[in-house]
Design a protein around this motif. Structure first.
Motif, mmCIF file in Angstrom:
data_model
loop_
_atom_site.group_PDB
_atom_site.id
_atom_site.type_symbol
_atom_site.label_atom_id
_atom_site.label_comp_id
_atom_site.label_asym_id
_atom_site.label_seq_id
_atom_site.Cartn_x
_atom_site.Cartn_y
_atom_site.Cartn_z
ATOM 1 N N ASP A 1 0.783 -1.068 -0.166
ATOM 2 C CA ASP A 1 0.130 0.089 0.109
ATOM 3 C C ASP A 1 0.766 1.497 0.123
ATOM 4 O O ASP A 1 1.652 1.937 1.164
ATOM 5 N N THR A 2 0.648 2.068 -1.448
ATOM 6 C CA THR A 2 1.774 3.553 -0.812
ATOM 7 C C THR A 2 0.926 4.258 -2.252
ATOM 8 O O THR A 2 1.832 4.720 -2.408
ATOM 9 N N GLN A 3 0.197 4.728 -1.655
ATOM 10 C CA GLN A 3 -1.046 5.195 -1.598
ATOM 11 C C GLN A 3 -0.079 6.626 -1.288
ATOM 12 O O GLN A 3 0.540 6.755 0.139
ATOM 13 N N SER A 4 0.220 7.619 -1.576
ATOM 14 C CA SER A 4 1.084 9.072 -1.450
ATOM 15 C C SER A 4 -0.114 9.602 -0.755
ATOM 16 O O SER A 4 -1.075 9.194 -1.445
ATOM 17 N N LYS A 5 -0.052 10.661 0.251
ATOM 18 C CA LYS A 5 -0.827 11.623 0.776
ATOM 19 C C LYS A 5 -0.354 13.341 0.825
ATOM 20 O O LYS A 5 0.647 13.639 1.099
ATOM 21 N N PRO A 6 -1.117 14.058 -0.275
ATOM 22 C CA PRO A 6 -1.200 15.335 -0.207
ATOM 23 C C PRO A 6 -1.181 16.133 0.356
ATOM 24 O O PRO A 6 -0.051 17.206 0.568
ATOM 25 N N LYS A 7 -1.413 15.907 1.477
ATOM 26 C CA LYS A 7 -1.433 16.696 2.642
ATOM 27 C C LYS A 7 -0.529 16.589 3.660
ATOM 28 O O LYS A 7 -0.210 17.510 4.885
ATOM 29 N N ASN A 8 -0.262 15.804 3.580
ATOM 30 C CA ASN A 8 1.456 15.150 4.395
ATOM 31 C C ASN A 8 2.493 15.786 3.578
ATOM 32 O O ASN A 8 2.910 15.765 2.498
ATOM 33 N N HIS A 9 3.674 16.595 4.085
ATOM 34 C CA HIS A 9 4.330 17.620 3.620
ATOM 35 C C HIS A 9 5.406 16.973 3.660
ATOM 36 O O HIS A 9 6.816 17.140 3.339
ATOM 37 N N HIS A 10 5.992 15.287 4.234
ATOM 38 C CA HIS A 10 7.531 14.668 4.998
ATOM 39 C C HIS A 10 7.329 14.322 3.724
ATOM 40 O O HIS A 10 6.115 13.529 2.475
ATOM 41 N N CYS A 11 8.643 13.517 3.095
ATOM 42 C CA CYS A 11 8.891 13.046 1.978
ATOM 43 C C CYS A 11 9.773 11.501 2.824
ATOM 44 O O CYS A 11 10.652 11.757 3.017
ATOM 45 N N PRO A 12 9.272 10.630 2.209
ATOM 46 C CA PRO A 12 8.009 10.287 2.105
ATOM 47 C C PRO A 12 6.417 10.302 2.255
ATOM 48 O O PRO A 12 6.454 10.655 3.499
ATOM 49 N N SER A 13 5.407 10.269 1.895
ATOM 50 C CA SER A 13 3.857 11.302 2.346
ATOM 51 C C SER A 13 3.478 10.169 3.028
ATOM 52 O O SER A 13 2.762 10.159 3.778
ATOM 53 N N SER A 14 4.280 9.216 2.983
ATOM 54 C CA SER A 14 3.586 7.923 3.204
ATOM 55 C C SER A 14 4.448 6.897 3.739
ATOM 56 O O SER A 14 5.301 6.594 2.700
ATOM 57 N N THR A 15 3.906 5.907 4.919
ATOM 58 C CA THR A 15 4.568 4.983 5.910
ATOM 59 C C THR A 15 4.923 4.480 4.550
ATOM 60 O O THR A 15 5.204 2.954 4.267
#
Length: 410
Positions: free
Chosen positions: A15-29
């Motif tokens: 499950d690698t869906q990116s999260k536009p509201k998270n401004h860290h890189c990467p945006s998802s665990t």
């Protein structure tokens, strides 16, 4: 190439869906987990310069096997899947020897229909990989990653195929426009590269939209509805007026080919304040400027018509058309075309109606056109890929490596 399908089916379970509201890189665990798995797989291949950084950019290099100088080339794909549909618990299904008609997806009533997707009429006899109708598939761009990995493994198993240094790069957060943000072009080491992130077989793309994003803020006045007469200004009605005054012929569902669009992509509504997000796209710089001016004009016109409340807009440029950075190096496209033709694939040169990592990378000094993966209907539950298309993409990657080496043979 026998591991290609197995590899792809394994990759889509991440499950690698990116999260536009998270401004860290990467945006998802999930991207961190997948990046680590890819890094470990590349280490098992025994490639040189294999690395994963703290932002989960994964790189490696297959060293040249020829005694003469060949420019290092690269192949790049992204690890994240789009936020538009769930990428959790993906359950792919294989439809063997498709002969037409609707394809039932999973246990519900959802179908993949040639009425809605006429391209299915051209795929009779192919083996398809579909979703179960509840998630996206993830062929954008795990098909590209699987194809690159399988092509590299094939080159390792066939040292008689000449090639120069082959640089591999897997990026996070491409789907939310950040895939190239922290890409180290110098570390990557290629003179040019290809993103493996296209769709149907034969796609070869070196043009993309110029892109901007507009934030339209509609300001109202919030008052308790019990005492609102003559005082309350509901910003949601102002937002509705703005949406209605934008020309319908510029919506993406009304455009194709080289036509640009203005796309309402998100809305956050409230009584006191409503926010509309628009994507503005055009292949020509002037066309983009005209669309931005139109949007600003509509804001000004609505402000003049309002007795109370107001509208404001902020426009931010996102990416540019990579054409100007690739056209000075026609051999990059010519090698890919010849590789496709030698793999019995008809090159389909067309513009990308969107943006890619390749556009950003091209302006960072790494010319980077895009080639096909064999996938269709990205970003939704009707996404599918053909096994034959994926195999052809992997073969084209191998052939590009070979054609590049032969081009520079003395």
């Amino acid at each position: 190439m026998e591991n290609l399908v197995e590899r792809f089916l394994r990759y889509v379970t991440f499950d690698t869906q990116s999260k536009p509201k998270n401004h860290h890189c990467p945006s998802s665990t999930g991207q961190k987990v997948f990046a680590k798995a890819l890094y470990e797989e590349l280490c098992e291949f025994g490639l040189s310069d294999t690395s994963i950084d703290d932002r989960c950019y994964v790189m490696a290099k297959l060293k040249s096997n020829v005694p003469y100088d060949v420019p290092a080339i690269g192949f790049i794909s992204h690890m994240d899947t789009a936020p538009d549909a769930s990428g959790k618990n993906v359950k792919p299904q294989i439809v063997e020897n498709y002969q037409g008609g609707d394809i039932a997806l999973g246990k519900g009533d959802e179908v993949l229909s040639p009425i809605q997707y006429p391209e299915l009429h051209t795929l009779h006899g192919c083996n398809l990989i579909t979703t179960d109708g509840t998630t996206l598939l993830g062929s954008d761009d795990k098909a590209g990653i699987a194809e690159i990995m399988s092509a590299i493994q094939f080159l390792q198993a066939h040292p008689e195929i000449p090639h120069g240094d082959i640089c591999i790069g897997f990026t996070p957060d491409e789907e939310i426009g950040r895939g190239a943000n922290h890409f180290d072009v110098e570390k990557f080491g290629a003179q040019w590269a290809y993103t493996v992130d296209g769709g149907p077989v034969g796609e070869l793309e070196y043009e993309n939209f110029n892109g901007s994003t507009a934030q339209v803020i509609c300001n109202g006045v919030s008052v308790h509805p019990g005492t609102a007469k003559g005082k309350l200004v509901n910003s949601m009605y102002i937002a509705a007026q703005f949406i209605e005054q934008m020309p319908t012929e510029m919506r993406p569902e009304q455009t194709q080919g080289y036509e640009g669009f203005i796309h309402l992509t998100a809305a956050k509504m409230g009584v006191a304040k409503s926010e509309l997000t628009y994507f503005i796209r055009d292949f020509e710089t002037q066309g983009l400027a005209d669309k931005k001016a139109l949007l600003e004009q509509k804001v000004a016109e609505l402000n003049k018509s309002l007795r109370k409340g107001s509208v404001e807009v902020t426009i931010t440029d996102s990416y540019q058309n990579m054409r100007e950075k690739i056209e000075p190096y026609p051999h990059i496209i010519e090698i890919a075309k010849l590789a496709m033709e030698e793999c019995d694939v008809e090159p389909l040169i067309k513009p990308v109606r969107g943006g890619t990592d390749g556009a950003r990378l091209s302006f960072m000094g790494l010319p980077c056109p895009n080639i096909f993966t064999g996938g269709y209907n990205f970003h939704g539950i009707h996404e599918f890929a053909t096994i034959e298309g994926m195999e052809q993409a992997a073969k084209v990657i191998v052939k590009i490596a070979e054609k590049t080496a032969l081009r520079y043979q003395s």
